[in-house]
Design a protein around this motif. Structure first.
Motif, PDB file in Angstrom:
ATOM      1  N   SER A 121       0.819  -1.211   0.000  1.00  9.76           N
ATOM      2  CA  SER A 121       0.000   0.000   0.000  1.00  9.76           C
ATOM      3  C   SER A 121       0.854   1.262   0.000  1.00  9.76           C
ATOM      4  O   SER A 121       0.364   2.350  -0.308  1.00  9.76           O
ATOM      5  N   ASP A 150       1.950 -10.876   5.977  1.00  8.67           N
ATOM      6  CA  ASP A 150       0.923 -10.090   6.657  1.00  8.67           C
ATOM      7  C   ASP A 150       0.205  -9.187   5.649  1.00  8.67           C
ATOM      8  O   ASP A 150       0.836  -8.358   4.997  1.00  8.67           O
ATOM      9  N   PRO A 151      -1.115  -9.311   5.526  1.00  3.30           N
ATOM     10  CA  PRO A 151      -1.846  -8.488   4.559  1.00  3.30           C
ATOM     11  C   PRO A 151      -2.137  -7.072   5.057  1.00  3.30           C
ATOM     12  O   PRO A 151      -2.694  -6.253   4.310  1.00  3.30           O
ATOM     13  N   ALA A 152      -1.766  -6.751   6.275  1.00  2.00           N
ATOM     14  CA  ALA A 152      -2.158  -5.472   6.884  1.00  2.00           C
ATOM     15  C   ALA A 152      -1.717  -4.265   6.070  1.00  2.00           C
ATOM     16  O   ALA A 152      -2.448  -3.265   5.980  1.00  2.00           O
ATOM     17  N   ASP A 153      -0.534  -4.318   5.477  1.00  2.00           N
ATOM     18  CA  ASP A 153      -0.008  -3.175   4.737  1.00  2.00           C
ATOM     19  C   ASP A 153      -0.051  -3.381   3.228  1.00  2.00           C
ATOM     20  O   ASP A 153       0.677  -2.703   2.485  1.00  2.00           O
ATOM     21  N   SER A 183      -5.584  -3.359  -1.400  1.00  2.00           N
ATOM     22  CA  SER A 183      -6.841  -4.065  -1.613  1.00  2.00           C
ATOM     23  C   SER A 183      -7.669  -3.209  -2.559  1.00  2.00           C
ATOM     24  O   SER A 183      -7.951  -2.043  -2.258  1.00  2.00           O
ATOM     25  N   SER A 211      -7.962  -8.568  -3.237  1.00  2.00           N
ATOM     26  CA  SER A 211      -7.907  -8.141  -1.834  1.00  2.00           C
ATOM     27  C   SER A 211      -6.478  -8.210  -1.308  1.00  2.00           C
ATOM     28  O   SER A 211      -5.585  -8.806  -1.920  1.00  2.00           O
ATOM     29  N   ALA A 212      -6.275  -7.619  -0.134  1.00  4.07           N
ATOM     30  CA  ALA A 212      -4.966  -7.674   0.513  1.00  4.07           C
ATOM     31  C   ALA A 212      -4.577  -9.115   0.824  1.00  4.07           C
ATOM     32  O   ALA A 212      -3.410  -9.502   0.679  1.00  4.07           O
ATOM     33  N   GLU A 213      -5.545  -9.916   1.234  1.00  6.73           N
ATOM     34  CA  GLU A 213      -5.273 -11.320   1.542  1.00  6.73           C
ATOM     35  C   GLU A 213      -4.869 -12.087   0.293  1.00  6.73           C
ATOM     36  O   GLU A 213      -3.975 -12.945   0.326  1.00  6.73           O
ATOM     37  N   ALA A 267      -1.373 -11.132  -0.513  1.00  4.95           N
ATOM     38  CA  ALA A 267      -0.439 -11.757   0.424  1.00  4.95           C
ATOM     39  C   ALA A 267      -0.075 -13.158  -0.047  1.00  4.95           C
ATOM     40  O   ALA A 267       1.099 -13.563   0.010  1.00  4.95           O
TER      41      ALA A 267
END
Length: 265
Positions: A207, A235-238, A241, A246-248, A251
């Protein structure tokens, strides 16, 4: 597109003078990002300074294991250089899969790096190879150059003249491209230098733009194999998406692309 004044610079010094003389000047090389942005009226430079004809910004030179690539060298020229492929085939393969033939014949390595698109391919190579970004003013380590999404350490008016790096002992790049744009939804460049230092850089997923995956670096330093990163969780947090994934999802792509890159290297 708003009105602009086009200039074709013949030297770096001339380009700098033209930039200083404009109210809101922009450099353009291949124009693969800036021109479409101008057509959408999202950018409106008063002066457009073309760097493509500056001879000193072109070409690839190799001395031993030290590689220098001029900033105005096109993606096609990088992909098709036999001398470069002999010492670092990974960057040739990366360049060969940027966009389409038109983009590869027009776009330049310096333009891509200066724009720092979060889904561009070259930034990951610069980080993983420990490259140095050379400008008309100074030399900047790649680790200090990429600041954030579409943001670099370049000062106003500063021009990238070349990039340089030492050819790695092993390296490869793998990406999952968006089927329409061919930008990376997740691209991973892995490299191990002659001293055993491992760098893993990820583009398309962060991101905040390109970043290094330190967990994978540690695992690969101990065991250079795809199996070494099989147990690592990204880790998908950063991560990004959006409508493409999606972030996941990204990842998982990062992990899959990293394993593919290590296997290819």
């Amino acid at each position: 597109m708003y009105q602009t004044t086009y200039h074709r610079a013949a030297s770096v010094d001339e380009a700098l003078r033209l930039h200083a003389g404009g109210e809101e000047s922009k450099y353009v090389s291949g124009g693969m990002t800036l021109i479409p942005t101008m057509k959408q009226r999202l950018a409106a430079p008063t002066d457009l300074i073309d760097l493509r004809r500056i001879a000193s910004l072109k070409g690839i030179s190799i001395s031993g294991k030290t590689v220098r690539i001029g900033a105005a060298t096109t993606h096609y020229e990088v992909s098709s250089s036999a001398e470069l492929r002999a010492v670092c085939p990974a960057i040739c393969d990366l360049a060969a899969h940027i966009g389409d033939p038109h983009v590869r014949h027009m776009g330049t390595i310096g333009g891509s790096i200066a724009n720092d698109d979060p889904a561009a391919d070259y930034p990951s190579a610069m980080l993983a190879l420990g490259a140095t970004i050379v400008t008309n003013k100074r030399e900047i380590a790649a680790s200090d150059f990429f600041v954030g999404m579409f943001e670099t350490a370049l000062e106003d008016g500063e021009i990238i003249t070349s990039i340089s790096f030492d050819a790695p002992a092993k390296a490869a790049y793998a990406k999952f491209p968006n089927p329409a744009s061919r930008y990376a939804m997740a691209g991973v460049f892995v490299a191990r230098d002659a001293g055993g230092t491992v760098r893993v850089a990820v583009t398309g997923a962060g991101s905040n733009g390109v970043f290094r995956q330190t967990d994978m670096e540690a695992a690969l330093s101990a065991n250079w194999s795809a199996d070494a990163i099989a147990g690592i969780t990204v880790d998908p947090a950063d991560l990004l998406s959006d409508i493409h994934g999606s972030a996941e999802y990204r990842a998982n792509l990062v992990k899959v692309m990293a394993k593919r890159a290590v296997a290819a290297a």
